[in-house]
Design an enzyme around this catalytic site. Structure first.
Site, PDB file in Angstrom:
ATOM      1  N   GLU A 194       0.863  -1.177   0.000  1.00 23.40           N
ATOM      2  CA  GLU A 194       0.000   0.000   0.000  1.00 23.40           C
ATOM      3  C   GLU A 194       0.895   1.222   0.000  1.00 23.40           C
ATOM      4  O   GLU A 194       1.846   1.297   0.780  1.00 23.40           O
ATOM      5  CB  GLU A 194      -0.876   0.046   1.258  1.00 23.40           C
ATOM      6  CG  GLU A 194      -1.999  -0.963   1.265  1.00 23.40           C
ATOM      7  CD  GLU A 194      -2.832  -0.868   2.537  1.00 23.40           C
ATOM      8  OE1 GLU A 194      -3.656  -1.765   2.743  1.00 23.40           O
ATOM      9  OE2 GLU A 194      -2.654   0.078   3.328  1.00 23.40           O
TER      10      GLU A 194
ATOM     11  N   GLU B 192      -5.774   9.496  10.519  1.00 22.50           N
ATOM     12  CA  GLU B 192      -4.423   9.021  10.846  1.00 22.50           C
ATOM     13  C   GLU B 192      -3.989   9.482  12.224  1.00 22.50           C
ATOM     14  O   GLU B 192      -4.271  10.588  12.645  1.00 22.50           O
ATOM     15  CB  GLU B 192      -3.393   9.541   9.827  1.00 22.50           C
ATOM     16  CG  GLU B 192      -3.765   9.367   8.372  1.00 22.50           C
ATOM     17  CD  GLU B 192      -4.005   7.931   7.934  1.00 22.50           C
ATOM     18  OE1 GLU B 192      -3.609   6.992   8.644  1.00 22.50           O
ATOM     19  OE2 GLU B 192      -4.608   7.740   6.858  1.00 22.50           O
TER      20      GLU B 192
END
Lengths: 284, 406
Positions: A51, A62
């Site tokens: 990824e 995040e």
């Protein structure tokens, strides 16, 4: 054609009887050349699927490690276009490892989904995860990706009940990403016992492999998840290695790949080793 | 790519999926989607429940101090030498701004939903203070996320929030301002999904927030409409408000949307000027994109990275704008002007000197455009300006900008 690369990889690993090790790195972190070197080293170090984060200024899901990775990449001028160049460079030496782009909607809005999907397919991208595009908003993007044979990979989470799950898995392909904890990346720790029934549920509903991510930092935990899931995703722990190497002026590539090797070993041997025996190694 | 069809009924939006034309929507991580749907269902149920409205109206009357007066600003009108200018006196509300209208509605909703922990984001601290206030009133723990830079420049409001029992978390990620505070509040919400209610202060965020905040703020426009009809016997020619996220403007505009004769004018902050990169004018200086759960106009670079907004007014210092404003702009129902820091400072002083009202720096942006708007509506025109907040919080900022010591 590119959906095929993801399917081929998961089918091959299923035949081997082990989980996929999915590594997340941030494009352009800490700079383009080093990020390319890391990407080129990942397959040999044990990454089965890669990824690649494309940085965004406001990454709302995040935790601090990936926020900082995005800031480092942006400060070096990383963009979505440069991310695609990075993938194209990687594809010059690797035609087999699936590459999934992961990020947020706004950088995709600028070129438009159709142009983005075309450029991404040309660069050798296989699939896309967009954190802030839930199924309710995904049709225009899914149409654009379908036209280029790219997978739209969906997130299922601890808040996804059965009714919601049937919506989440619509138009998804490749694999389903199960977010192991309610929270941001890299903070809470995933619990394999809690995750296992959800993996079975998502796998049964979707008929797709299920990779588990968020909160997997150590080889022990990676092995525990590898025993119950079709894939193990590690991200924050890898970008933390970038930060740590920069802080002490070490080789970033060597440090990241060494971490990948130890995690990959844990994932590859998880189903043939005893969990009790592994815990004796402590926190690698 | 922007829909520009004019609707028959402007008040019929958003649609069921939370869209105002192409804008709005629910762009949040999957973990939050069930919560967003739950909130939507709870909001519909509350809206349909007369007991909810009775409770809310009781608190608005006796705790907030509604209705707020509609005041004829005679000396300012004479000074400008054109239309009659009225102020909707939201600065007289408890906590000194319009923000409390929305907080009162949402805290009652949060309690109906059984939520036990409240989080909020704040820029200038006005929404943070209003949230801390209602949390104190109802005995709920409150965490307010505030950019570290804003914590530094709005110390009195930080102290106020602490006095009210709220915990203020200084946010150091990103650019350490309002957008980052909103990111951090979203990160908290995605982590604490079971017990936490996110009390958004702006008419932005994922559906149903833009609709819900607008509805709770529309009390201002409804009152204004009744009050001006009572004193002047007719509707105003223009309704004016400053726009950051746009909650005070949309609350004023909404009850007038289907009154074709009423011009709706929002004023964005253009900071150092529209020719510079230091502004906060999302419509005049941005383009459509996706941030904080909705599609709307955003200040961003050519790669889709959100850039830092700038305004002397912390409350307007946000790179986006509520999605309904984006749509009203595209369909041409509302107009969006701009005002620089300098012009706002001058308007701040003028209003204090002529009317004995120290306006918030945010509001001063709308005041600064009054001479132009008076020209638009002519000598016999009627203008209603939303005096959205009081300026006591801004005296240190203004003194510094004028090179003076407090």
């Amino acid at each position: 054609m590119t959906k095929a690369r993801i399917d081929a990889r998961f089918n091959a690993l299923k035949a081997e009887g082990r989980a996929a090790f999915v590594t997340y790195v941030m494009a352009g972190d800490p700079d383009y050349a080093t990020a390319l070197e890391i990407l080129q080293g990942l397959p040999a170090a044990g990454a089965d699927v890669i990824e690649v984060g494309f940085p965004f200024s406001d990454p709302m899901a995040e935790g601090p490690p990936i926020q900082r990775a995005a800031q480092r990449a942006l400060s070096k001028g990383m963009t979505l276009n440069r991310t695609l160049e990075l993938i194209a460079d990687f594809r010059k030496t690797d035609q087999d490892t699936p590459v999934i782009l992961m990020g947020y909607a706004n950088p995709l809005v600028t070129p438009g989904y159709v142009a983005f999907a075309r450029d991404a397919a040309q660069a050798g991208v296989d699939g896309l995860i967009v954190v802030d595009i839930p199924p309710e908003e995904a049709d225009p993007l899914a149409d654009a990706l379908d036209a280029e044979g790219l997978s739209l990979i969906r997130l299922a989470t601890p808040t996804t009940d059965d009714a919601r799950l049937s919506i989440v898995i619509q138009r998804t392909s490749g694999f389903v990403y199960y977010v192991s904890v309610a929270g941001v990346t890299g903070v809470k720790e995933a619990d394999a016992d809690l995750v296992a029934p959800h993996v079975r549920r998502v796998r049964a509903a979707s008929g797709l492999p299920v990779a588990v991510g968020f909160g997997i930092k150590t080889p022990e935990r990676a092995a525990a998840i590898a025993r119950v899931a079709d894939g193990v995703v590690v991200g924050s722990a890898l970008v933390d290695e970038v930060a740590a190497a920069l802080a002490v002026n070490e080789s970033v590539t060597a440090r990241v790949l060494s971490k990948v090797e130890s995690l990959a070993h844990a994932v590859r041997t998880a189903r043939t080793s005893e969990p009790e025996a592994r815990t004796l190694h402590g926190n690698g | 790519m922007n829909h520009i069809a004019k609707p028959n009924d402007y008040t019929a939006y958003p649609d069921a999926s939370g869209r105002f034309g192409d804008y709005g929507g629910r762009y949040v991580p999957e973990t939050l989607m069930p919560l967003v749907h739950e909130l939507d269902a709870a909001y519909r149920a509350a809206q349909a429940d007369p007991a909810f409205h009775a409770e809310l109206n009781g608190f608005l009357k006796n705790y907030v101090g509604r209705p707020s007066p509609l005041y004829y600003a005679e000396r300012l009108s004479q000074h400008i030498g054109g239309a009659k200018i009225y102020f909707k006196r939201e600065e007289l509300n408890h906590t000194g701004a319009h923000k409390i209208n929305n907080c009162m509605g949402q805290i009652l909703l949060a309690m109906r939903m059984g939520k036990t922990r409240i989080i909020a984001e704040t820029g200038a601290g006005q929404h943070g203070v209003a949230t801390a206030t209602v949390c104190a009133r109802f005995g709920l723990p409150c965490i307010v996320y505030m950019g570290a830079i804003d914590v530094e420049r709005q110390k009195p409001n930080v102290f106020r929030m602490n006095l009210l029992g709220a915990k203020v978390e200084a946010v150091t990620s990103g650019s350490s301002t309002l957008k980052d505070a909103m990111n951090e509040a979203l990160r908290d919400w995605v982590t604490n999904v079971a017990d936490t209610y996110y009390l958004i202060g702006s008419a932005a965020g994922p559906h149903p927030y833009p609709e819900m905040v607008r509805d709770f703020q529309s009390v201002m426009g409804r009152e204004s409409r009744e009050q001006i009809l009572e004193v002047e016997g007719r509707l105003p020619d223009a309704v004016v408000a400053c726009v950051g996220g746009g909650s005070n403007a949309i609350g004023m505009f909404h009850p007038f949307l289907n009154d074709d004769s009423v011009r709706l004018i929002g004023v964005e902050a253009s900071g150092d000027g529209m020719g510079t990169p230091r502004h906060a004018a999302a419509i005049n200086g941005g383009r459509p994109g996706v941030l904080h759960g909705n599609k709307t106009y955003l200040i961003q670079d050519d790669q889709g990275q959100i850039t830092e907004a700038h305004s002397i007014s912390a409350g307007l210092d946000y790179p986006g704008i509520g999605p309904e404003h984006a749509w009203l702009h595209d369909v041409g129902r509302a107009e969006y002007l701009t005002c620089t820091d300098k012009e706002a400072l001058a308007a701040f002083q003028l209003c204090a000197e002529l009317e004995g009202i120290i306006p918030a720096l945010e509001t001063s942006h709308a005041i600064a455009r009054l001479p132009d708007i008076a020209k638009m509506v002519g000598k016999d025109g009627l203008i209603v300006l939303n005096m959205s907040g009081r300026g006591d919080k801004d005296v240190a900022t203004v003194a510094q900008a004028l090179g003076l010591q407090v």
